[in-house]
Scaffold this motif. Structure first.
Motif, short mmCIF file in Angstrom:
data_model
loop_
_atom_site.label_atom_id
_atom_site.label_comp_id
_atom_site.label_asym_id
_atom_site.label_seq_id
_atom_site.Cartn_x
_atom_site.Cartn_y
_atom_site.Cartn_z
N HIS A 293 -79.30 8.06 -80.44
CA HIS A 293 -79.19 7.44 -79.12
C HIS A 293 -77.76 7.27 -78.62
CE1 HIS A 293 -83.43 6.10 -78.39
NE2 HIS A 293 -83.51 6.36 -79.68
N ILE A 294 -76.78 7.47 -79.48
CA ILE A 294 -75.39 7.30 -79.07
C ILE A 294 -74.73 8.68 -79.04
CG2 ILE A 294 -75.28 4.96 -80.01
CD1 ILE A 294 -73.83 6.05 -82.44
N PRO A 295 -73.52 8.79 -78.51
CA PRO A 295 -72.87 10.12 -78.48
C PRO A 295 -72.64 10.66 -79.89
CG PRO A 295 -71.73 8.57 -77.04
CD PRO A 295 -72.70 7.76 -77.85
N TRP A 296 -72.47 11.98 -79.98
CA TRP A 296 -72.02 12.59 -81.23
C TRP A 296 -70.61 13.11 -81.00
CZ3 TRP A 296 -74.26 12.59 -86.01
CH2 TRP A 296 -73.59 13.32 -87.00
N PRO A 297 -69.65 12.72 -81.84
CA PRO A 297 -68.25 13.09 -81.60
C PRO A 297 -67.98 14.56 -81.91
CG PRO A 297 -68.43 11.96 -83.69
CD PRO A 297 -69.81 11.93 -83.07
N ASN A 298 -66.81 15.04 -81.47
CA ASN A 298 -66.45 16.40 -81.83
C ASN A 298 -66.21 16.49 -83.34
OD1 ASN A 298 -63.60 15.81 -82.42
ND2 ASN A 298 -63.38 15.54 -80.22
N ALA A 299 -66.19 17.72 -83.85
CA ALA A 299 -66.15 17.92 -85.31
C ALA A 299 -64.88 17.33 -85.92
CB ALA A 299 -66.25 19.41 -85.63
N GLU A 300 -63.76 17.41 -85.22
CA GLU A 300 -62.52 16.89 -85.77
C GLU A 300 -62.58 15.37 -85.92
OE1 GLU A 300 -57.69 17.22 -84.97
OE2 GLU A 300 -59.13 17.96 -83.49
N THR A 301 -63.10 14.70 -84.89
CA THR A 301 -63.25 13.25 -84.97
C THR A 301 -64.24 12.86 -86.06
OG1 THR A 301 -62.74 13.01 -82.62
CG2 THR A 301 -63.86 11.18 -83.68
N PHE A 302 -65.36 13.55 -86.11
CA PHE A 302 -66.37 13.25 -87.12
C PHE A 302 -65.82 13.45 -88.53
CE2 PHE A 302 -70.08 14.62 -89.73
CZ PHE A 302 -70.78 13.42 -89.70
N GLY A 303 -64.84 14.35 -88.65
CA GLY A 303 -64.30 14.68 -89.96
C GLY A 303 -63.60 13.53 -90.66
N GLY B 284 -82.73 15.30 -81.87
CA GLY B 284 -82.47 15.22 -80.44
C GLY B 284 -81.24 14.40 -80.11
N PHE B 285 -80.53 14.83 -79.06
CA PHE B 285 -79.41 14.09 -78.50
C PHE B 285 -79.63 13.98 -76.99
CE2 PHE B 285 -77.81 16.13 -82.32
CZ PHE B 285 -77.12 15.11 -82.95
N HIS B 286 -78.81 13.15 -76.33
CA HIS B 286 -78.98 12.96 -74.89
C HIS B 286 -78.56 14.19 -74.09
CE1 HIS B 286 -80.14 8.79 -74.97
NE2 HIS B 286 -79.10 8.46 -75.70
N THR B 287 -77.48 14.84 -74.51
CA THR B 287 -76.92 15.93 -73.71
C THR B 287 -76.69 17.17 -74.56
OG1 THR B 287 -74.59 15.36 -74.12
CG2 THR B 287 -75.71 14.19 -72.32
N GLN B 288 -76.54 18.31 -73.89
CA GLN B 288 -76.25 19.56 -74.59
C GLN B 288 -74.87 19.49 -75.26
OE1 GLN B 288 -78.37 22.32 -74.97
NE2 GLN B 288 -76.79 22.82 -76.48
N ALA B 289 -73.93 18.77 -74.64
CA ALA B 289 -72.60 18.63 -75.24
C ALA B 289 -72.68 17.96 -76.60
CB ALA B 289 -71.69 17.83 -74.31
N HIS B 290 -73.52 16.93 -76.73
CA HIS B 290 -73.68 16.27 -78.02
C HIS B 290 -74.32 17.21 -79.04
CE1 HIS B 290 -73.82 12.23 -75.63
NE2 HIS B 290 -72.59 12.70 -75.75
N CYS B 291 -75.27 18.03 -78.59
CA CYS B 291 -75.88 19.04 -79.48
C CYS B 291 -74.81 20.00 -79.98
CB CYS B 291 -76.97 19.82 -78.74
SG CYS B 291 -78.41 18.86 -78.26
N ASN B 292 -73.95 20.46 -79.07
CA ASN B 292 -72.91 21.41 -79.45
C ASN B 292 -71.94 20.78 -80.45
OD1 ASN B 292 -74.09 23.16 -77.65
ND2 ASN B 292 -72.63 22.78 -76.03
N HIS B 293 -71.59 19.51 -80.23
CA HIS B 293 -70.70 18.82 -81.17
C HIS B 293 -71.33 18.75 -82.56
CE1 HIS B 293 -67.89 18.01 -78.12
NE2 HIS B 293 -68.37 16.87 -77.66
N PHE B 294 -72.63 18.47 -82.62
CA PHE B 294 -73.30 18.38 -83.92
C PHE B 294 -73.32 19.74 -84.61
CE2 PHE B 294 -77.05 18.69 -86.65
CZ PHE B 294 -76.82 17.63 -87.50
N LEU B 295 -73.62 20.80 -83.87
CA LEU B 295 -73.62 22.14 -84.47
C LEU B 295 -72.24 22.49 -85.00
CD1 LEU B 295 -75.85 24.05 -81.89
CD2 LEU B 295 -76.47 23.42 -84.22
N ALA C 107 -70.08 20.34 -86.13
CA ALA C 107 -69.90 19.55 -87.36
C ALA C 107 -70.63 20.20 -88.53
CB ALA C 107 -70.39 18.12 -87.14
N VAL C 108 -71.84 20.68 -88.30
CA VAL C 108 -72.59 21.36 -89.35
C VAL C 108 -71.84 22.60 -89.82
CG1 VAL C 108 -74.71 22.62 -89.88
CG2 VAL C 108 -74.83 20.51 -88.54
N ASP C 109 -71.34 23.37 -88.86
CA ASP C 109 -70.61 24.60 -89.16
C ASP C 109 -69.36 24.31 -89.98
OD1 ASP C 109 -70.14 27.31 -89.12
OD2 ASP C 109 -69.11 27.29 -87.19
N THR C 110 -68.73 23.16 -89.74
CA THR C 110 -67.47 22.83 -90.39
C THR C 110 -67.66 22.24 -91.79
OG1 THR C 110 -66.50 22.38 -88.21
CG2 THR C 110 -65.31 21.54 -90.13
#
Length: 743
Positions: free
Chosen positions: A420-430, A449-460, A462-465
């Motif tokens: 339900h909250i944003p997902w940060p970019n991979a660098e921040t999540f790191g 599920g996330f709220h926006t496509q941008a959050h989905c992209n950030h999660f992908l 993070a997974v990739d990294t």
């Protein structure tokens, strides 16, 4: 073709194993047979020459003995012949090897044979006892056994060629049979698909493979029914539509919701036990959905009277006035609450995911408690599940590890997790010490599920990294540990029409009631902001904008009041206490500098407001301000739009809230730009009624069409489609197993 190659490969592999197993026995057989043959030849030589040798030795005719021995040694297999008297070699042929010793032959009084390996070859020595003039001796015959190795090699080659021919023939036969079975099986599936496409009924059959085709035909028809349901219900999602969809697509399925916050809280007061609905966007979104689909909601029991309100199994039927689902409460100790909720979740993950410039606090003790509480909820899910394949809706950042824990206990469950909250970019999540464990936990979901496509992209990203996986960017899916997780944007919303709107008075009556309650004159313009006391909501920045507004547009002094409703939350955390103290001090300062006797520009109401009170404020307001510094969605914006059935009022909305992607007709602002926000306040207060109606009408259409039932329906339909695809895969796998068994 792949299956046929597999069958042929298996046949060849089995043949290879047989060859490897047979060859050692074949070699041993050849060696034993050759040894017996040589021993027989030695005995034949002895039997033939014995009398002549005894006679020559008795007369001590050395020359004739040597001639006799040399003549016998002309046999290509005989290496040498000699005569031992005791341990002395008296007579020998010229080829007698140096390693031979009569001591070896004298070890036995009777006939004996033994093998000596010297100089890379084997020599078989046969010793036969002789008695010459009362003196004991042995006639020894030596055979070169190198021919045995040559004979063994030839035998192995012959056997290998023969068995290889048999193996290839068997593989060809198996592959041919598999091809015939597979053609029949594929034809059955194709016919089932064609029947599903054309609507032709599938004839009943008793044979296994066509039966599989019929099952696949049935599943394809269900998938087509799903598509028709989506098309038919595209513009009118409501509780009835959702119930009908669940009945059609998830008939007989069990739905379990898991969240930290419970939808109903029982608290003990001086007047007895009272029921409270918490101020939570998550609860506001999920409660009407759970009412529509029934099932079980598992949550932390946090009320002071929660234990008194449940049965022996910690369950209570809700809503109290019209029970439609079960609330199962999970009890947490004070230590668990401190570590899991206040520590790891709200001092760690919450600031990590929100760009509000508050440093996350990562403590290993908090994380251990977070993991333990996730385990406790996983056990509660298993205890409540009545089927092995329930549909489980896991909610929010409190349960990042829960999907994986449920997957390990209920491998056939369909797990839909919503962040339900944003997902940060991979660098921040790191920077998170537990990043790999969090990603692993979330990838236990069937759908994430996330709220926006941008959050989905950030999660992908993070997974990739951070983990080894296979990412399909076209399908937005991750394959991890052999299991696929779909990553999807599902913008959350509110129920339509809102329940709280049903009992509301007219716009004018609401304005009159609010002005009277707050002591405001009839012509006072009103702005509202309604949220929890949280540093991500931009409450301080908003107040500073009001200060700036009165400085740049002093004509609004005495004509405009901003009502800031802020429910206390997480008061145990220092950052939240400091925020409330700072807000109270700033409100007093602004009221002192810009207010007059009887006039306070800011009305700061620090208490919980129920849905009816919130909607009354929305209907009384001229503007609503949602200036989040960072927000996943923010349902306050949508609630304000839903409350304005008069199509008036202006929404000022932060560009950093997910709702700005949908409510583009609002005045979109940067909450960090005080001057621009002040301009937006002034524009909202001076906006013509016609422009207000045009903007509000478009936003209301958006919220009406994309309501919470559509949000839930999309996720549940995705879960239904996924379950049916998995069912088809299991049927195909079963067909392959049957084809393999028949082959």
């Amino acid at each position: 073709m792949r299956l046929i190659l597999r069958f042929g490969g298996i046949a060849i592999l089995v043949a290879a194993i047989v060859i490897l197993a047979v060859l050692p026995f074949a070699t041993s057989f050849v060696e034993q047979w050759s040894r017996r043959d040589v021993e027989l030849r030695s005995r034949l030589v002895f039997s033939t020459a014995r009398d002549q040798v005894v006679e020559l030795l008795a007369h001590n005719d050395s020359a004739q003995v040597e001639k006799l021995f040399e003549r016998i040694a002309t046999d290509e297999r005989v290496l040498a012949i000699g005569y031992c008297e005791g341990q002395q070699l008296r007579f020998q042929t010229k080829n007698m090897p140096s390693f031979f010793s009569c001591a070896q032959a004298a070890q036995s009084d009777g006939e004996s044979s033994f093998t000596i390996r010297e100089q890379g070859g084997n020599t078989l020595i046969s010793a036969f006892p002789l008695n010459v003039n009362g003196r004991a001796g042995h006639l020894v015959v030596l055979h070169d056994m190198s021919f045995v190795e040559r004979r063994g090699t030839q035998a192995r080659s012959s056997i290998l060629l023969a068995l290889a021919g048999v193996a290839l023939g068997a593989a060809a036969l198996v592959a041919t049979i598999a091809l015939l079975i597979m053609r029949r099986w594929v034809a059955s599936i194709r016919q089932a698909m064609e029947n599903a496409r054309t609507g032709t009924p599938t004839p009943s059959v008793d044979e296994d493979l066509p039966a599989i085709g019929k099952e696949i035909h049935d599943v394809l028809q269900e998938l087509d029914a799903t598509r028709r349901t989506i098309e038919a219900a595209h513009t009118d999602w409501n509780p009835e539509t959702l119930r009908a969809t669940l009945s059609n697509e998830l008939s007989g399925s069990e739905v379990i919701v898991v969240s930290n916050r419970e939808p109903y809280i029982h608290n003990r007061t001086e007047d007895g036990i009272v029921l409270q609905i918490p101020a939570s966007g998550l609860v506001a979104a999920l409660e009407p959905v759970t009412r529509a689909c029934g099932g079980t909601w598992i949550a932390h029991g946090s009320g002071t009277a929660d234990r008194e309100s449940v049965d022996a199994y910690d369950r209570v039927a809700v809503p109290p006035d019209n029970p439609s689902y079960t609330l199962r409460r999970v009890w947490l100790t004070e230590e668990e609450q401190e570590g899991y909720y206040y520590g790891a979740a709200n001092e760690g993950l919450w600031p990590l995911c929100h760009i509000a410039f508050v440093r996350p606090a990562f403590r290993e003790s908090d994380w251990r408690m977070y993991r333990a509480v996730n385990e406790k909820f996983a056990e509660a899910v298993v205890a409540e599940a009545k089927r092995e394949d329930p549909v489980i809706l896991v909610q929010d950042y409190h349960f990042a590890l829960l999907p994986r824990m449920i997957r390990e206990r209920l491998p056939r469950a369909t797990i839909v997790t919503f962040w339900h909250i944003p997902w940060p970019n991979a660098e921040t999540f790191g920077i998170c010490p537990w990043r790999e464990e969090i990603v692993d936990g979330l990838l236990g979901s069937s759908i994430l599920g996330f709220h926006t496509q941008a959050h989905c992209n950030h999660f992908l990203d993070a997974v990739d990294t951070y983990v080894e996986s296979r990412i399909d960017r076209e399908r937005d899916s991750v394959t991890y540990g052999g299991e696929e997780t779909l990553i999807r944007p599902y913008p959350i919303s509110i129920e339509w029409p809102p329940t709280a709107l049903a009992g509301q008075k007219s716009i004018e009556e609401c304005r009159h009631a609010v002005r009277q309650r707050l002591g405001l004159p009839p012509d006072m313009r009103i702005g509202v902001g309604i949220e929890r006391f949280d540093y991500t909501k931009g409450i301080i920045d908003r107040m500073q904008v009001i200060d700036n507004l009165f400085t740049e547009y002093p004509e609004w002094k005495g004509r405009f009041v901003f009502v800031q409703v802020a429910a206390p939350t997480r008061s145990k955390l220092a950052s939240y206490r400091q925020l409330q103290e700072e807000a109270e001090a700033l409100a007093r300062d602004i009221n002192t500098r810009h207010g007059t006797e009887g006039y306070e520009p800011i009305k700061l109401l620090i208490r919980h407001h129920g849905p009816d009170q919130v909607f009354e404020l929305f209907r009384a307001a001229d503007i609503c301000v949602v200036s989040s510094l960072h927000d996943g969605m923010n349902l306050v914006a949508k609630e304000f739009v839903a409350a304005r059935d008069d199509e008036s009022g202006v929404l000022i909305l932060s560009a950093f809230a997910g709702a700005s992607r949908e409510l583009s007709e609002a005045l979109i602002v940067n909450p960090y730009n005080a001057h621009a926000m002040g301009e937006a306040f002034n524009r909202a207060l001076t906006m013509p009624p016609e422009e207000q109606r045009e903007r509000m009408r478009l936003m209301r259409d958006q919220v009406r069409e994309r309501n919470v039932y559509r949000w839930a329906g999309q996720m549940l339909l995705a879960a239904s489609r996924l379950r049916k695809r998995l069912r088809i895969r299991r049927l195909i796998a079963a067909g392959r197993r049957r084809a393999s068994a028949n082959a």
